[in-house]
Write a protein that holds these residues in place. Sequence first.
Motif, mmCIF file in Angstrom:
data_model
loop_
_atom_site.group_PDB
_atom_site.id
_atom_site.type_symbol
_atom_site.label_atom_id
_atom_site.label_comp_id
_atom_site.label_asym_id
_atom_site.label_seq_id
_atom_site.Cartn_x
_atom_site.Cartn_y
_atom_site.Cartn_z
ATOM 1 N N UNK A 6 0.761 -1.090 0.028
ATOM 2 C CA UNK A 6 0.030 -0.110 -0.055
ATOM 3 C C UNK A 6 0.801 1.282 0.165
ATOM 4 N N UNK A 7 0.559 2.006 -1.012
ATOM 5 C CA UNK A 7 1.306 3.425 -1.011
ATOM 6 C C UNK A 7 1.024 4.169 0.232
ATOM 7 N N UNK A 8 2.079 5.000 0.606
ATOM 8 C CA UNK A 8 1.878 6.027 1.784
ATOM 9 C C UNK A 8 2.074 7.532 1.254
ATOM 10 N N UNK A 9 0.807 8.320 1.395
ATOM 11 C CA UNK A 9 0.847 9.514 0.878
ATOM 12 C C UNK A 9 0.864 10.639 1.722
ATOM 13 N N UNK A 10 1.380 11.663 1.584
ATOM 14 C CA UNK A 10 1.298 13.010 2.361
ATOM 15 C C UNK A 10 0.043 13.772 1.892
ATOM 16 N N UNK A 11 -0.657 14.296 2.935
ATOM 17 C CA UNK A 11 -2.053 14.831 2.564
ATOM 18 C C UNK A 11 -1.815 16.197 3.270
ATOM 19 N N UNK A 12 -1.842 17.199 2.273
ATOM 20 C CA UNK A 12 -1.348 18.566 2.691
ATOM 21 C C UNK A 12 -2.271 19.627 1.938
ATOM 22 N N UNK A 13 -3.324 20.073 2.791
ATOM 23 C CA UNK A 13 -4.174 21.347 2.402
ATOM 24 C C UNK A 13 -3.302 22.427 2.005
ATOM 25 N N UNK A 14 -3.814 22.886 0.836
ATOM 26 C CA UNK A 14 -2.713 23.909 0.063
ATOM 27 C C UNK A 14 -2.783 25.300 1.035
ATOM 28 N N UNK A 15 -3.755 25.364 1.864
ATOM 29 C CA UNK A 15 -3.758 26.627 2.781
ATOM 30 C C UNK A 15 -2.886 26.468 3.959
ATOM 31 N N UNK A 16 -2.762 25.062 4.256
ATOM 32 C CA UNK A 16 -2.192 24.916 5.865
ATOM 33 C C UNK A 16 -0.733 25.499 5.612
ATOM 34 N N UNK A 17 -0.374 26.045 6.973
ATOM 35 C CA UNK A 17 0.922 26.287 7.399
ATOM 36 C C UNK A 17 1.848 25.264 7.244
ATOM 37 N N UNK A 18 3.206 25.316 6.952
ATOM 38 C CA UNK A 18 4.049 24.575 6.908
ATOM 39 C C UNK A 18 4.369 24.150 8.609
ATOM 40 N N UNK A 19 4.476 22.817 8.679
ATOM 41 C CA UNK A 19 4.529 22.410 10.105
ATOM 42 C C UNK A 19 5.824 22.549 10.565
ATOM 43 N N UNK A 20 6.097 22.895 12.105
ATOM 44 C CA UNK A 20 7.379 23.201 12.648
ATOM 45 C C UNK A 20 8.381 22.287 12.733
ATOM 46 N N UNK A 21 7.834 21.132 12.250
ATOM 47 C CA UNK A 21 8.869 19.988 12.228
ATOM 48 C C UNK A 21 8.747 18.858 10.966
ATOM 49 N N UNK A 30 -4.157 22.620 15.232
ATOM 50 C CA UNK A 30 -4.629 23.714 16.124
ATOM 51 C C UNK A 30 -5.243 24.897 15.550
ATOM 52 N N UNK A 31 -5.392 26.134 16.396
ATOM 53 C CA UNK A 31 -6.242 27.063 15.646
ATOM 54 C C UNK A 31 -5.601 28.220 14.596
ATOM 55 N N UNK A 32 -4.527 27.815 13.850
ATOM 56 C CA UNK A 32 -4.088 28.568 12.942
ATOM 57 C C UNK A 32 -4.759 28.838 11.667
ATOM 58 N N UNK A 33 -4.694 30.123 11.294
ATOM 59 C CA UNK A 33 -5.463 30.638 10.276
ATOM 60 C C UNK A 33 -4.749 30.083 8.844
ATOM 61 N N UNK A 81 -11.981 23.142 11.373
ATOM 62 C CA UNK A 81 -12.002 23.521 10.003
ATOM 63 C C UNK A 81 -10.612 22.794 9.528
ATOM 64 N N UNK A 82 -9.509 23.151 10.473
ATOM 65 C CA UNK A 82 -8.366 22.790 9.745
ATOM 66 C C UNK A 82 -8.316 21.046 9.735
#
Lengths: 133, 133, 133
Positions: free
Chosen positions: B2-17, B35-38, B62-63
């Motif tokens: 099974x393939x592993x895929x990252x899921x990254x909404x385009x509006x999300x902030x870059x994770x701190x790690x 968390x409650x990041x815009x 929403x996030x």
Amino acid sequence: MSEKTAVTPPTHTTPPARFSHGVRKGGLLQVAGQVGFLPAAPGEPPAVAGPTLREQTLQTLANVEAVLREGGATWDDVVMTRVYLTHTDHFAELNALYDEYLAGVAVPPARTTVYVGLPTGLLVEIDALAVLG
Amino acid sequence: MSEKTAVTPPTHTTPPARFSHGVRKGGLLQVAGQVGFLPAAPGEPPAVAGPTLREQTLQTLANVEAVLREGGATWDDVVMTRVYLTHTDHFAELNALYDEYLAGVAVPPARTTVYVGLPTGLLVEIDALAVLG
Amino acid sequence: MSEKTAVTPPTHTTPPARFSHGVRKGGLLQVAGQVGFLPAAPGEPPAVAGPTLREQTLQTLANVEAVLREGGATWDDVVMTRVYLTHTDHFAELNALYDEYLAGVAVPPARTTVYVGLPTGLLVEIDALAVLG
């Protein structure tokens, strides 16, 4: 399309929010965080089994088990439990109770135990993830 | 395999790690603690939706939902959420907001809620496990 | 009927309670909460790698990896890690160590990080969920 089913033991108290005590979907049974609430008494608010760690731990484990059973699973299907305690000095007693309760489980689940805050009066919360079939 | 895929909404902030906001593999979609990041503003550090539990809870949900949607899932696929609050007296308000947000979900996910420390200014964090298909 | 198997790296210390360091069932490998314990020395109690966050984080990650490897998995199979720290001001250093350790992982797992209490002397605990095959 795997069906998603709520798992609700008939004796369980109504959750304080819009969540299910257990959910089955696609081979997984997730048990929500259980605490030491006694079986629901109609018209009464949830009542904790007692003030001691022993009373609450045994009731909490029984509540987890009730959800497992209602969902068609046993402890033998559980791959993980998460144990939330409020005091680090409860670790040894929790372990003794936990070990006795799970004595008959051939392959014990993995476990993570951390120390957090819980609502006033609650000393322990446990959730579980089971893989069915 | 099974393939592993990252899921990254385009509006999300870059994770701190080095972690993914969501990961799909083998029928599971795991949503990282949100968390409650815009939505991210290019060149700006992450900004929280507001100082109140209400603002942060609605943005956090929403996030989570954005990751679910990006991963091809909805709340109906979610079997478990974990809610991390910083204060026990936030429980009732969190529940009211949570219940309203998930009002349309036929089978609500299981849930565990505990009280922990979070980075300064953050009042709530939520993650979710979904089973797809 | 999927078999349930305990996953126990030969060098791991005996758990303090009836739980498995890792469990495989039905395509999942759940790694129990790992801490910074050095490989077990026969007849000795568990010993932590050192007092610093750096020492404990690296040992903890190595312990998670040992369970993954023993269970036939790698970091590439991990969909989620949960990182438990005791102090919010450890976040940046934890992230630097974590990022370096997972530098070669093409799709990083999702992650939730919260601040909790741990037994005296322990600064970090990490568990992981992997999807096999």
